[in-house]
Design a protein around this motif. Structure first.
Motif, PDB file in Angstrom:
ATOM      1  N   VAL A  31      36.888  40.124  48.415  1.00  0.00           N
ATOM      2  CA  VAL A  31      36.137  40.516  47.220  1.00  0.00           C
ATOM      3  C   VAL A  31      37.096  40.734  46.043  1.00  0.00           C
ATOM      4  O   VAL A  31      38.227  41.183  46.227  1.00  0.00           O
ATOM      5  N   ALA A  32      36.635  40.387  44.828  1.00  0.00           N
ATOM      6  CA  ALA A  32      37.433  40.641  43.632  1.00  0.00           C
ATOM      7  C   ALA A  32      37.345  42.130  43.295  1.00  0.00           C
ATOM      8  O   ALA A  32      36.284  42.628  42.949  1.00  0.00           O
ATOM      9  N   GLU A  33      38.469  42.813  43.410  1.00  0.00           N
ATOM     10  CA  GLU A  33      38.496  44.260  43.137  1.00  0.00           C
ATOM     11  C   GLU A  33      38.763  44.533  41.653  1.00  0.00           C
ATOM     12  O   GLU A  33      38.421  45.589  41.141  1.00  0.00           O
ATOM     13  N   ALA A  34      39.416  43.596  41.004  1.00  0.00           N
ATOM     14  CA  ALA A  34      39.688  43.740  39.566  1.00  0.00           C
ATOM     15  C   ALA A  34      39.940  42.340  39.033  1.00  0.00           C
ATOM     16  O   ALA A  34      40.297  41.430  39.791  1.00  0.00           O
ATOM     17  N   GLU A  35      39.735  42.136  37.735  1.00  0.00           N
ATOM     18  CA  GLU A  35      39.973  40.797  37.201  1.00  0.00           C
ATOM     19  C   GLU A  35      40.374  40.858  35.743  1.00  0.00           C
ATOM     20  O   GLU A  35      40.105  41.852  35.047  1.00  0.00           O
ATOM     21  N   CYS A  36      41.048  39.847  35.294  1.00  0.00           N
ATOM     22  CA  CYS A  36      41.247  39.688  33.858  1.00  0.00           C
ATOM     23  C   CYS A  36      41.182  38.210  33.522  1.00  0.00           C
ATOM     24  O   CYS A  36      41.562  37.346  34.309  1.00  0.00           O
ATOM     25  N   GLU A  37      40.616  37.934  32.334  1.00  0.00           N
ATOM     26  CA  GLU A  37      40.446  36.557  31.884  1.00  0.00           C
ATOM     27  C   GLU A  37      40.878  36.518  30.426  1.00  0.00           C
ATOM     28  O   GLU A  37      40.522  37.401  29.641  1.00  0.00           O
TER      29      GLU A  37
END
Lengths: 300, 300
Positions: A31-37
Motif C-alpha cells: 500500500v502507498a503510505e505516502a506520496e509526492c508528485e
C-alpha cells in the motif's frame, strides 16, 4: 548483499518520467503510505541534480531503499541503464537493475530488437510486472497501456514477448497545442458522442483523412459537438482497431491512468460492437508500485 | 463594368497564404512576366495592412488589375469572402469574387457542405480551374493537390464535385518540429529507400503505429537510413492508399510544388505496383496563374 538490505520492509518507488515524477513510500503490504508528485521530470533537471533530488525524496518519504523506473534510466536521465531484450520477465529485469548504491536501483527498460519493428519501453515494464504479480492479468494475455506513447504488449508465459508503441497521446497533444485544430480542441477528451463519432470515422483505415473536418465544420458554422473528443476518438479508435486486429480480437487488459483507461475501454467496446463489455482495467500507479514490490522480492 | 476594365491585358495574380505570399504579373499569353515571393502571409500582417500591401505589390509589378486567392479571403485575411458550395465551376467562382474595387478582386474558396464530411479549400480551386483551362486535366478526373492541407478532388463535368483534405503536410511539420522524433527528422524528405520503406509500412492501415520506430531504431543504435523520408513515406503512403481506394484505383493528376509532386508520384507508383507509371503532374504556381486568367476570361 542487496538482498540483505532490501525486500523486507517499506521502500520508496519512483516513477520518474520525462516531464513528471511520482514517488511513494510503499508499505510491506504494497500500500502507498505516502506520496509526492511534481513536475521534476528528467528534462526539468540538470545531470548533476539527480543525487540531490534523490536525497530530498528520502527526506520527504523516509531513509529507505529506493527503486526508480522510467526515463530516469535513459541517456538523458541519471545513469543510462541498458535495456533488457524481449522476451523479458521479472527475474531478467531485476537482475539488470543498475545499483547506484546498495540502497538505490534504476530499473532497466525493455527493448524489442527486431529490425522490422524496433521498439523500446521504460517504465511500462514495471507496471506489467506489477499487474502480473497482483494476479490481475494472466500469464498469456494482451495488454494495452495508454499514455503519451501507448504500448500494446503480448505476454507469453509471464514474459513480455513483444510489443508496439503508438504515439497516440503525443499526437493528440501536438494537434491540441500546435496545429490548426487547436482552437477547436480546447478542453479534455471525454467518452461522449463526439468521441464515439471519432471512433466510427476511424473505421475507414484513414483517421488522418478525417482530422481536418474539425476545422472545416467550425468554418462552416456547424461545429463538432466535441472537438477534443472527436480527435481523441479518431486516434484511439485507429489504435484500438489495429491492436485488436493484431491480437485476433482478444480484448486487452488496460493498465493506465483511469481517465485514459475509460476512453480506451469505450473505444474497445464500440469497435467490438458490445457496449456492455468492459475490458479489465488497472490503475497504472498501483501497477507500478506492485511491480517495484515484485522486483524487490526477486532479491528476497 | 468589371468586364470593361479587365480580362484583356496583363494583370497581377496573388496567391496569398497563411505564411507565404507569391505574386506574378501575368502577360496576355498567361506567362509570368515578373514575380515576387515573400513571407508576408496573412498571419504576418495586421488587419489594416492589406490595402497598403496591395499598393506596394502594384508599385513592384505594375498598376494593373489584380486577383487575389488563398487565405487572404478568410476571416483572418483582408475581407472575408464567402465560400462557393460544391459542385462549383469557374463561372460560379468568378461570379462570387469579392470586388474590393473594380480593379481588385478576392477569389472565394469552395465549401463541401456535407454534415458527414464538411470540408473547405481556399486557393486550390484556382489551381484546379487553371489545370482545367490549360487542358491538362479532363473534365472528369481525380486530382491530388499536395501541401500543408492536401486535397483530393473529384471533378465531374468540369465542376469541383467533392473533395477531402489531408493534414499530411502539417502533421509532417508538427512531427519534425515538436515531437520526440524531431532529432531523427532533420533534413528534407526525399523519394529514396527510407521513403519507400515508409510507404510499405503504411500498408497495414495503421501508419501511426509505425512512427515510433524512428525513435526506437535510433535508441537501439540501428538508425533508419532516412528518418524524414520514412515518416513522409508513412504519411503520404497512408494518404495515397486511401485516396486510391476512394477513386477506385484511378490515378490522380497531381497539382503542386514539384518536390511534393515527386514524392506523391513515387508513392502512387509504389502503391500501384508499377514503378514506371508516373502520374501526370502540373506545377501549382503555373496552375494558379492559369486559373486567374481563366477566371478573368469569365468577364470578357
Amino acid at each position: 548483499m542487496i538482498g540483505s538490505l532490501i525486500g523486507k520492509g517499506p521502500f520508496i518507488a519512483v516513477d520518474w518520467g520525462t516531464t513528471n515524477r511520482r514517488a511513494w513510500r510503499v508499505g510491506p503490504d504494497g500500500v502507498a503510505e505516502a506520496e509526492c508528485e511534481d513536475a521534476c521530470g528528467i528534462t526539468a533537471l540538470a545531470p548533476g541534480d539527480f543525487a540531490g533530488q534523490v536525497a530530498m525524496l528520502r527526506e520527504t518519504l523516509g531513509d529507505l531503499p529506493m527503486l526508480l523506473g522510467g526515463m530516469i534510466g535513459s541517456n538523458r536521465g541519471w545513469r543510462e541503464t541498458p535495456y533488457v531484450a524481449c522476451p523479458a520477465d521479472a527475474r531478467a529485469i531485476a537482475e539488470a537493475i543498475m545499483w547506484i548504491d546498495p540502497q538505490t536501483g534504476i530499473i532497466p527498460g525493455v527493448a524489442q530488437e527486431r529490425r522490422d519493428a524496433p521498439d523500446v519501453m521504460r517504465g511500462e515494464e514495471v507496471q506489467i510486472i506489477g499487474a502480473l504479480a497482483s494476479g490481475l492479468v494472466p500469464e498469456n494475455a494482451t495488454l494495452c497501456l495508454p499514455g503519451t506513447h501507448a504500448k500494446w504488449v503480448r505476454l507469453c508465459g509471464g514474459r513480455i514477448a513483444g510489443f508496439s508503441t503508438w504515439m497516440t497521446g503525443e499526437l493528440f497533444a501536438l494537434l491540441g497545442e500546435h496545429s490548426i485544430l487547436a482552437p477547436q480542441m480546447e478542453g479534455k477528451a471525454r467518452a461522449g458522442a463526439g468521441f464515439a463519432a471519432g471512433v466510427v470515422a476511424s473505421a475507414e483505415c484513414d483517421p488522418l483523412g478525417h482530422l481536418f473536418a474539425v476545422r472545416a465544420a467550425h468554418l462552416l458554422a456547424a461545429p463538432m459537438i466535441d472537438g477534443p473528443g472527436y480527435v481523441s476518438g479518431l486516434l484511439i479508435g485507429a489504435e484500438v482497431r489495429a491492436g485488436l486486429r493484431t491480437s485476433g480480437g482478444e480484448v486487452p487488459h488496460l493498465i493506465g491512468r483511469p481517465d485514459l483507461n475509460k476512453l480506451y475501454a469505450a473505444a474497445i467496446a464500440q469497435v467490438q460492437g458490445n457496449p456492455a463489455a468492459s475490458p479489465p482495467a488497472m490503475d497504472g500507479n498501483a501497477a507500478f508500485r506492485a511491480g517495484c514490490s515484485a522486483l524487490l522480492r526477486e532479491f528476497a
